[in-house]
Design an enzyme around this catalytic site. Structure first.
Site, PDB file in Angstrom:
ATOM      1  CD  GLU A 195      -3.244  -1.105   1.881  1.00 47.94           C
ATOM      2  OE1 GLU A 195      -3.308  -0.278   2.806  1.00 47.94           O
ATOM      3  OE2 GLU A 195      -4.162  -1.912   1.634  1.00 47.94           O
ATOM      4  CD  GLU A 313      -3.656  -6.112   2.642  1.00 44.74           C
ATOM      5  OE1 GLU A 313      -4.553  -5.420   3.159  1.00 44.74           O
ATOM      6  OE2 GLU A 313      -2.440  -5.880   2.798  1.00 44.74           O
TER       7      GLU A 313
HETATM    8  O1  AHR Z   1      -5.370  -6.224   6.457  1.00 47.94           O
HETATM    9  C1  AHR Z   1      -5.317  -5.132   7.302  1.00 47.94           C
HETATM   10  C2  AHR Z   1      -4.648  -3.932   6.636  1.00 47.94           C
HETATM   11  O2  AHR Z   1      -5.424  -3.502   5.564  1.00 47.94           O
HETATM   12  C3  AHR Z   1      -3.299  -4.179   6.039  1.00 47.94           C
HETATM   13  O3  AHR Z   1      -2.281  -4.083   6.987  1.00 47.94           O
HETATM   14  C4  AHR Z   1      -3.173  -3.088   5.039  1.00 47.94           C
HETATM   15  O4  AHR Z   1      -2.352  -3.445   3.960  1.00 47.94           O
HETATM   16  C5  AHR Z   1      -4.609  -2.828   4.632  1.00 47.94           C
HETATM   17  O5  AHR Z   1      -4.907  -1.483   4.647  1.00 47.94           O
END
Ligand code: AHR
Length: 509
Positions: A195, A313
């Site tokens: 991110e 994710e």
């Molecule tokens: O999964 C939780 C968080 O969500 C992670 O650390 C981040 O990459 C995302 O914003």
């Protein structure tokens, strides 16, 4: 004449009514050139809340919880049964604060740090590189290491690659050997930051593209390097990375998308309304459009589809459970989560030509977990069961599907009710996974397997009396898949009656 018109009109209404009530799926069994990578079924373990500490890892001095080098045996067994193909670690946001050298060597000499993103707790670094990579070996999963770009250095990440992968003599491989590991682990998947547009450094894509090129250069070749990707519908991010990074330096471009109602009002994990369910599913179904649009951008620069779209994710995100640390992201898991998992995995399967790695967030005790723990107790969530049912698709050949289905309607809004994907495995068995997200209506489905002839159909279903149903430590098996008797087959046609909010996986032979 009047009577004839009336009769024709009635027939039309009846026919169109029938058509409307019926979902038709046609499966192309002759076009099976795409393999569904098993890595679509990957998981994610961050140093966040009780995912690692109190989740996977109980420490090798635990007397009450059976473990192997500190990793719970019951968790190892459950994840092996799931056929977990890869595991991403150590973050997430945590990755860009993590200095791997603090997590190797004698545990009593490791420095502490503060986990600034997740609850501000003290991290003692007792679970480090050896612990994670050895755990992956126990799980039979490929490790996916997320490197620190935000607060680390190029040298630090290059050293990590050398430490875990170099077989010859070098400062880092010598240090690895001193720390008890002779042979390298040969880690293939490497995230170059996480991110980068947010917790990874609040960068602009133009700046990050250059940073990526620098890091990728010094990490060396032979790796699957994955660029930190877009936040949901940020297509400019993908466009910039694809146009600014030479293809030979890119193994994958990531994408993060959570099924969330509203970041300021996420709503409860269990006690949710139908409106909240619908809104969550709307966000989950949006993954289809995201994958199509990000893939179309990638196609412009990479028509041969060399670079993977890595959805590292995904999952549902709700308010934390009452009384738990807000920074630990602990939430229960209901049939709604089973719906998210079923729909999302069907989307990934159907786009397996481009989506070749994905990671559900997160594996244990965090967000849409497959396992929840409470001291020595452990439960499997509905999401676990969906991933276990779907593992028949891992490395199978994708059979493209065309779906004509009813809508799930709520108020003035609607969503596609039935989601499906199909594949043929190496032993010749065909599988189709079906999800009906409608909260009230069952679906009559006719599936035509173009050109195939089947003799038998069998399958399992995951459903429950209420959408909000979930497993608890008191009732761990309230929700689990059972045999499904609602399908019959004749030649190339399968008829299925799919109850409201249910997931079914059928095997045809
Ligand atoms: O999964 C939780 C968080 O969500 C992670 O650390 C981040 O990459 C995302 O914003």
């Amino acid at each position: 004449m009047k009577f004839l018109r009336l009769l024709l009109g009635t027939c039309f209404l009846f026919t169109s009514g029938l058509l409307f009530a019926q979902t038709n799926i046609s499966v192309n069994t002759s076009n099976s050139s795409t393999v569904i990578s098993k890595h679509i079924y990957g998981h994610f373990a961050e140093h966040l809340g009780h995912c690692i500490y109190g989740g996977f890892y109980v420490g090798d001095t635990s007397k009450t919880i059976p473990n192997t080098n500190g990793v719970r045996n019951d968790i190892i067994d459950a994840l092996r049964k799931l056929k977990i193909p890869n595991l991403r670690w150590p973050g997430g946001c945590f990755a860009d604060t993590y200095h791997w050298k603090d997590g190797v060597g004698p545990k009593n000499k490791r420095p502490e740090m503060v986990n600034k993103w997740w609850g501000g707790v003290t991290e003692d670094n007792s679970f480090g590189t050896h612990d994670f990579l050895n755990m992956c070996e126990l799980l039979g999963a490929e490790p996916y290491l997320a490197g620190n770009v935000g607060s680390g250095t190029v040298q630090e990440l290059a050293d990590w690659v050398q430490y875990v992968n170099f077989d010859g003599k070098s400062p880092m491989s010598d240090w690895r050997k001193q720390n008890g590991r002779e042979k390298p682990w040969n880690v293939k998947f490497w995230g170059v930051g996480n991110e980068a547009w947010g917790c990874g450094g609040n960068m602009r894509p133009e700046y990050y593209a250059d940073i990526y090129r620098k890091y990728a250069t010094f990490m060396g070749g032979g790796l699957m390097q994955i660029a930190s990707g877009a936040n949901s519908a940020d297509y400019h991010w993908t466009e910039t990375l694809m146009s600014q990074i030479p293809l030979h330096m890119l193994g994958g471009v990531a994408l993060h998308h959570y099924s969330v109602i509203d970041w300021n009002h996420k709503g409860p994990a269990t006690d949710f309304s139908e409106q909240q369910y619908f809104a969550t599913m709307k966000s989950a179904c949006f993954m289809d459009s995201l994958v199509i649009k990000h893939s179309a951008i990638m196609d412009k620069y990479d028509p041969k589809k060399k670079v993977a779209l890595v959805v590292d994710e995904w999952g549902g995100w709700y308010d934390v459970e009452a009384g738990t640390n807000p920074g630990f992201l602990y939430q229960q898991n209901t049939m709604r989560d089973a719906m998210i998992a079923g729909v999302t995995l069907n989307i990934f399967n159907n786009h397996a030509d481009r989506v070749r790695v994905a990671n559900l967030a997160q594996c244990i005790n965090v967000l849409q977990a497959v396992i929840l723990t409470d001291k020595e107790k452990m439960i499997l969530t509905p999401t676990y069961h969906v991933l276990e049912m779907y593992n028949v698709h891992q490395n199978a050949k994708l059979l493209p599907v065309t779906i004509k289905t009813n809508d799930y309607v709520l108020g003035n809004d609607k969503l596609q009710a039935v989601w499906a994907s199909a594949s043929k495995d190496s032993l010749g068995a065909t599988h189709i996974s079906l999800v009906n997200i409608d909260s009230k209506k069952s679906q009559d489905i006719t599936v035509n397997f173009d050109g195939a002839q089947f003799k038998t159909v069998s399958g399992r279903i995951l459903t429950s009396a209420k959408l909000t149903d979930h497993n608890t430590f008191e009732q761990p098996d309230k929700l689990k898949p059972i045999a499904f008797n609602g399908a019959n087959v004749k030649g190339s046609t399968v008829n299925v009656k799919l109850p409201p909010f249910s997931v079914v996986v059928l095997e045809l032979k």
